[in-house]
Design a protein around this motif. Structure first.
Motif, PDB file in Angstrom:
ATOM      1  N   CYS A 119     -21.621  -3.228 -17.197  1.00 18.12           N
ATOM      2  CA  CYS A 119     -22.356  -2.816 -18.398  1.00 18.12           C
ATOM      3  C   CYS A 119     -21.937  -3.740 -19.544  1.00 18.12           C
ATOM      4  O   CYS A 119     -21.087  -4.613 -19.366  1.00 18.12           O
ATOM      5  CB  CYS A 119     -22.088  -1.349 -18.733  1.00 18.12           C
ATOM      6  SG  CYS A 119     -20.532  -1.049 -19.601  1.00 18.12           S
ATOM      7  N   THR A 123     -20.185  -3.157 -22.147  1.00 14.80           N
ATOM      8  CA  THR A 123     -18.785  -2.995 -22.561  1.00 14.80           C
ATOM      9  C   THR A 123     -17.825  -3.682 -21.587  1.00 14.80           C
ATOM     10  O   THR A 123     -16.742  -4.112 -21.985  1.00 14.80           O
ATOM     11  CB  THR A 123     -18.430  -1.499 -22.686  1.00 14.80           C
ATOM     12  OG1 THR A 123     -19.538  -0.817 -23.269  1.00 14.80           O
ATOM     13  CG2 THR A 123     -17.206  -1.282 -23.543  1.00 14.80           C
ATOM     14  N   CYS A 124     -18.215  -3.768 -20.292  1.00 14.08           N
ATOM     15  CA  CYS A 124     -17.387  -4.497 -19.322  1.00 14.08           C
ATOM     16  C   CYS A 124     -17.179  -5.937 -19.786  1.00 14.08           C
ATOM     17  O   CYS A 124     -16.124  -6.525 -19.602  1.00 14.08           O
ATOM     18  CB  CYS A 124     -18.051  -4.535 -17.951  1.00 14.08           C
ATOM     19  SG  CYS A 124     -18.226  -2.958 -17.122  1.00 14.08           S
ATOM     20  N   CYS A 128     -13.347  -0.037 -17.727  1.00 15.14           N
ATOM     21  CA  CYS A 128     -14.323  -0.078 -18.828  1.00 15.14           C
ATOM     22  C   CYS A 128     -14.451   1.307 -19.467  1.00 15.14           C
ATOM     23  O   CYS A 128     -14.669   2.297 -18.765  1.00 15.14           O
ATOM     24  CB  CYS A 128     -15.674  -0.543 -18.295  1.00 15.14           C
ATOM     25  SG  CYS A 128     -17.015  -0.359 -19.499  1.00 15.14           S
ATOM     26  N   CYS A 156     -18.325   2.572 -18.695  1.00 18.82           N
ATOM     27  CA  CYS A 156     -18.820   2.859 -17.355  1.00 18.82           C
ATOM     28  C   CYS A 156     -17.704   3.008 -16.321  1.00 18.82           C
ATOM     29  O   CYS A 156     -17.986   3.199 -15.130  1.00 18.82           O
ATOM     30  CB  CYS A 156     -19.802   1.781 -16.900  1.00 18.82           C
ATOM     31  SG  CYS A 156     -19.007   0.220 -16.434  1.00 18.82           S
TER      32      CYS A 156
HETATM   33 ZN   LIG Z   1     -18.796  -1.096 -18.238  1.00 23.68          ZN
END
Ligand SMILES: [Zn+2]
Length: 351
Positions: free
Chosen positions: A271, A273-274, A345, A348
């Motif tokens: 995602c 944010t990863c 993360c 996710c």
């Molecule tokens: Zn993520």
């Protein structure tokens, strides 16, 4: 005159009996005609052979001219007929006799170039018609995404944006027009898409996407396409896409460069944010208004986003799960980099 006609009939008859090609028979007749003309021009007045063939070249020239005109007319007629048949055959090839799904004749004609594609075909076009895609942002990236998804026949297209069309948008946001300056972008975009394809449903949301409304809104859609221009909005989009398990096609541009990927932790891809755990420091990621952007760049990147959306819906080809496409417009260079999920993360991660 009679002698020549009898000779011509004999040549033709002999040709038929010997089954010589029609072209060869015409060639023999042409040679006979040339021989007659030769006699008329080469032999002196009063020569018995010349007298027996009419005595003067005038009538033969008129006769030859008439035959040439008839042949030319037949040729033109044949060409027109062949062209009409080719157009008909092409139409027949593009429109399958038993189309998949409830498409009207005008829709079949409209999507004919999709339907002939092996990777899309009737079933793929039906999936596009049944698909519900939400586009976040009706700006530079949203403009080509909306236009191409609408043109492609994506049945339900939502678009959310709280901005209005301004003059400085029109250098790149091609879904809007000069006449619609000052209008809310979502309504201008709706008009732009409708002008191309009245067969799709547009759902304009003239408001800002917030954390509070995003998950409920996203639950109504199969796929999210993010063309927003602030990291804060991207984070909201990403969190809601992760929460609802909706694939997210995200694009970003700055000055001459752009990137596109498909965030989808529910199916193994990372995602947002990863990759970007924190917002970039102020000044490191200036907006288009601050840093500038070349007008055609969102066209390139937005068209790629639209293409990836169509591929995701129809299942055609290889998408961008787990890879990010980087486009460098200044050096006309593109490359793909691998991207991976982070187990820790905060958005996710499994923890
Ligand atoms: Zn993520």
């Amino acid at each position: 005159m009679m002698i020549v006609l009898i000779l011509a009939a004999a040549i033709w008859g002999l040709g038929v009996v010997m089954k010589t090609p029609t072209q060869a028979r015409f060639l023999m007749l042409a040679l006979l005609y040339v021989a007659v003309l030769f006699v008329q021009f080469a032999l002196p007045d009063g020569h018995p052979l010349r007298e027996s063939l009419g005595g003067s070249p005038g009538q033969w020239l008129v006769f030859g001219g008439m035959v040439a005109a008839i042949l030319a007319y037949r040729q033109v007629l044949g060409k027109v007929r062949a062209r009409a048949q080719a157009v008909e055959a092409a139409r027949a090839a593009e429109t399958p006799a038993t189309p998949e799904g409830p498409f009207s004749d005008v829709e079949l004609e409209r999507y004919a170039r999709h339907i002939v594609l092996r990777e899309v075909g009737g079933p793929g076009q039906k999936r596009l018609k049944d698909a519900r895609v939400l586009v976040v942002g009706a700006g530079g990236l949203g403009a080509p995404v909306l236009l191409y998804l609408g043109a492609a026949g994506v049945g339900t297209i939502g678009v959310i944006d709280d901005d209005t069309v301004s003059l400085s948008n029109l250098q790149r946001q091609i879904v809007h027009t000069d006449a619609r300056s000052g209008q809310p972008k979502v309504f201008s975009a709706e008009a732009g898409v409708r002008a191309i394809n009245p067969h799709v449903t547009l759902r304009p949301y003239h408001r800002r996407l917030t954390e509070a409304i995003a998950p409920e809104l996203f639950a109504d859609y199969d796929l999210i396409v993010d063309g927003s221009d602030s990291f804060e909005t991207r984070q909201i989009v990403n969190a809601a896409a992760v929460a609802t398990g909706t694939p997210l096609i995200a694009g970003a541009i700055t000055q001459w460069e752009g990137q596109v990927t498909l965030y989808d932790p529910a199916r193994g891809a990372p995602c947002l944010t990863c990759l970007f755990p924190e917002a970039p420091a102020a000044g490191l990621a200036p907006s288009c208004a601050e840093a500038g952007v070349i007008g055609a760049l969102p066209g390139v990147v937005g068209a790629i986003m639209a293409l990836e959306t169509i591929k995701e819906i129809t299942g055609a080809g290889t998408g961008l799960r787990g890879t990010m496409l980087l486009w460098d417009g200044l050096d006309a260079d593109a490359r793909r980099i691998r991207i991976a999920r982070r187990p820790d993360c905060p958005t996710c991660g499994l923890a």
